[in-house]
Design an enzyme around this catalytic site. Sequence first.
Site, PDB file in Angstrom:
ATOM      1  N   CYS A 152       0.803  -1.231   0.000  1.00 51.76           N
ATOM      2  CA  CYS A 152       0.000   0.000   0.000  1.00 51.76           C
ATOM      3  C   CYS A 152       0.837   1.283   0.000  1.00 51.76           C
ATOM      4  O   CYS A 152       0.765   2.067  -0.942  1.00 51.76           O
ATOM      5  CB  CYS A 152      -0.926   0.001   1.210  1.00 51.76           C
ATOM      6  SG  CYS A 152      -2.134  -1.325   1.169  1.00 51.76           S
TER       7      CYS A 152
HETATM    8  N1  LIG Z   1      -2.872  -5.780   1.873  1.00 55.15           N
HETATM    9  C1  LIG Z   1      -3.340  -4.738   2.539  1.00 55.15           C
HETATM   10  O1  LIG Z   1      -2.993  -4.533   3.683  1.00 55.15           O
HETATM   11  C2  LIG Z   1      -4.351  -3.781   1.885  1.00 55.15           C
HETATM   12  C3  LIG Z   1      -4.999  -2.845   2.686  1.00 55.15           C
HETATM   13  C4  LIG Z   1      -5.937  -2.008   2.121  1.00 55.15           C
HETATM   14  C5  LIG Z   1      -6.194  -2.080   0.753  1.00 55.15           C
HETATM   15  N2  LIG Z   1      -5.532  -2.976  -0.030  1.00 55.15           N
HETATM   16  C6  LIG Z   1      -5.865  -3.027  -1.453  1.00 55.15           C
HETATM   17  O2  LIG Z   1      -6.705  -4.147  -1.685  1.00 55.15           O
HETATM   18  C7  LIG Z   1      -6.460  -4.705  -2.971  1.00 55.15           C
HETATM   19  C8  LIG Z   1      -6.094  -6.166  -2.852  1.00 55.15           C
HETATM   20  O3  LIG Z   1      -4.867  -6.254  -2.153  1.00 55.15           O
HETATM   21  P1  LIG Z   1      -4.378  -7.601  -1.476  1.00 55.15           P
HETATM   22  O4  LIG Z   1      -3.272  -7.196  -0.572  1.00 55.15           O
HETATM   23  O5  LIG Z   1      -5.523  -8.373  -0.933  1.00 55.15           O
HETATM   24  O6  LIG Z   1      -3.792  -8.380  -2.757  1.00 55.15           O
HETATM   25  P2  LIG Z   1      -3.270  -9.884  -2.755  1.00 55.15           P
HETATM   26  O7  LIG Z   1      -2.215  -9.931  -3.806  1.00 55.15           O
HETATM   27  O8  LIG Z   1      -2.972 -10.348  -1.384  1.00 55.15           O
HETATM   28  O9  LIG Z   1      -4.532 -10.733  -3.254  1.00 55.15           O
HETATM   29  C9  LIG Z   1      -5.164 -10.518  -4.459  1.00 55.15           C
HETATM   30  C10 LIG Z   1      -5.789 -11.824  -4.924  1.00 55.15           C
HETATM   31  O10 LIG Z   1      -6.519 -11.527  -6.116  1.00 55.15           O
HETATM   32  C11 LIG Z   1      -6.324 -12.594  -7.049  1.00 55.15           C
HETATM   33  N3  LIG Z   1      -6.594 -12.067  -8.376  1.00 55.15           N
HETATM   34  C12 LIG Z   1      -5.796 -11.337  -9.190  1.00 55.15           C
HETATM   35  N4  LIG Z   1      -6.444 -11.016 -10.312  1.00 55.15           N
HETATM   36  C13 LIG Z   1      -7.685 -11.557 -10.213  1.00 55.15           C
HETATM   37  C14 LIG Z   1      -8.820 -11.553 -11.052  1.00 55.15           C
HETATM   38  N5  LIG Z   1      -8.813 -10.919 -12.203  1.00 55.15           N
HETATM   39  N6  LIG Z   1      -9.914 -12.230 -10.647  1.00 55.15           N
HETATM   40  C15 LIG Z   1      -9.931 -12.873  -9.461  1.00 55.15           C
HETATM   41  N7  LIG Z   1      -8.895 -12.901  -8.613  1.00 55.15           N
HETATM   42  C16 LIG Z   1      -7.787 -12.238  -8.989  1.00 55.15           C
HETATM   43  C17 LIG Z   1      -4.888 -13.032  -6.813  1.00 55.15           C
HETATM   44  O11 LIG Z   1      -4.682 -14.357  -7.282  1.00 55.15           O
HETATM   45  C18 LIG Z   1      -4.782 -12.911  -5.289  1.00 55.15           C
HETATM   46  O12 LIG Z   1      -5.126 -14.118  -4.643  1.00 55.15           O
HETATM   47  C19 LIG Z   1      -5.369  -3.829  -3.587  1.00 55.15           C
HETATM   48  O13 LIG Z   1      -5.967  -2.827  -4.348  1.00 55.15           O
HETATM   49  C20 LIG Z   1      -4.694  -3.217  -2.383  1.00 55.15           C
HETATM   50  O14 LIG Z   1      -4.074  -1.991  -2.689  1.00 55.15           O
HETATM   51  C21 LIG Z   1      -4.630  -3.850   0.512  1.00 55.15           C
END
Ligand SMILES: NC(=O)c1ccc[n+]([C@@H]2O[C@H](COP(=O)([O-])OP(=O)(O)OC[C@H]3O[C@@H](n4cnc5c(N)ncnc54)[C@H](O)[C@@H]3O)[C@@H](O)[C@H]2O)c1
Length: 419
Positions: free
Chosen positions: A261
């Site tokens: 992030c």
């Molecule tokens: N990790 C954090 O602490 C956090 C906090 C707030 C917001 N976010 C935001 O949330 C979003 C997700 O982040 P995350 O950390 O969970 O990512 P992540 O990489 O942990 O998980 C994302 C998942 O989505 C899957 N994926 C990718 N493309 C896909 C698609 N087209 N269809 C279905 N599944 C798909 C991947 O295989 C993966 O399992 C991002 O935008 C991030 O900026 C993350």
Amino acid sequence: MTADLAVIGLGHVGLPLARAACAAGLTTVGYDVSDAVVAGLNRGRSHVGGVGDGDVAAMRAAGFRATSDATAPGSADTVVICVPTGLGAGGTPDLSAVRDASRTVARCLRPGMLVVLESTSHPGTTEEVVRPILEGGSGLRAGADFHLAYSPERIDPGNRHFGLHNTPKVVSGCTPLCAKHAVAFYGRFVRTLVVSRGTREAEMAKLLENAYRYVNIALVDEVALYCDRTGIDVWDVLHCAGTKPFGFAPFRPGAGVGGHCIPVDPRYLAARAEAEGFSFRMLAAAHEVVARMPEHVVGRAVGILDELGRPPETATVVLLGVAYKPDVADARESPAGPVASGLRDRGATVRYHDPHVPEFTVDGVPLPREKSLPAALAKADLAILLQDHSCYDTTTVTRAECALLDTRGKASGPRVTLL
Ligand SMILES: NC(=O)c1ccc[n+]([C@@H]2O[C@H](COP(=O)([O-])OP(=O)(O)OC[C@H]3O[C@@H](n4cnc5c(N)ncnc54)[C@H](O)[C@@H]3O)[C@@H](O)[C@H]2O)c1
């Protein structure tokens, strides 16, 4: 089979969301493009820190199933998109997963459905990127035939006090009715909801939260660089300033910023603003300062080795804590990478210790891992404390024979140098 909720993307955001929904009694299905993620979850294995195998077992007992069947979201009343928004080549925003997930939803969108984007992105993403894909692919209209909303995630991995249920959640909709449906959905498992005027305000609020951290970390990093040059004890400065009971939020300097992030999201804001002819100078300055920190740590490390009479080429340096924050397993974008790289470039043998991170690769080469902390310290000429995991109690690390460069400002002793 119908479901209350389909979560698209079962990662650090999607899986805790699915867990909270299951716990609140919502029948939940999770869709992910990764077969490994789907198979692991269906075997009861969590791949996300903070969600244990026991949590997955409880979810499965409540009816949760993971699937790579792209038609599965069509069975749900609400679909929440939690896919990654990382950076592409040249550090530019990459919305390909959001577009891809939107196309998946469009193919199975039904009248009356609620679709929520949770992925962090620039203002306008819900209306200008997600909405046209959903409408074009389904022939349905947002606000008329289905409901479209944006609600940023505020998850703080490793935080034992604030989780999804007790962290106020910002919710917005393309229309007031869309927002109303989103509030009704999240109200089933989140205590406090904050409704923004529109989706762009909610998108911008999320970016402001992370830009605020980024800029303030950069500020204390630059204060640390100045204090190092002028012989001022930055940690004492921070201690003194931090006693002000109002108007000062404490941040600490370090080797850089990591995670998915803080180093990434400000780039979404800066790139969007630039495309609109607006220059975010604070973000550019913060980026420049933060990018200097790994090299600063390397320089300090080499200086300590010089004082010890150990040229870097003959020295072993162990990095303590390569995860991007304390007591988590996530090492994405961790500044430990550039620190290790810089030390290797100077010829040092670099190893790491981190009980949470079983593998750590730098420039495509795995960094040798030490499983035992005492053994790691015994082998090293210099240890660099990069992350204050709770296993690094100051007594153990300062009792070691090797020198210690402490980037977290917690140790003291004759062999300790603070950043
Ligand atoms: N990790 C954090 O602490 C956090 C906090 C707030 C917001 N976010 C935001 O949330 C979003 C997700 O982040 P995350 O950390 O969970 O990512 P992540 O990489 O942990 O998980 C994302 C998942 O989505 C899957 N994926 C990718 N493309 C896909 C698609 N087209 N269809 C279905 N599944 C798909 C991947 O295989 C993966 O399992 C991002 O935008 C991030 O900026 C993350």
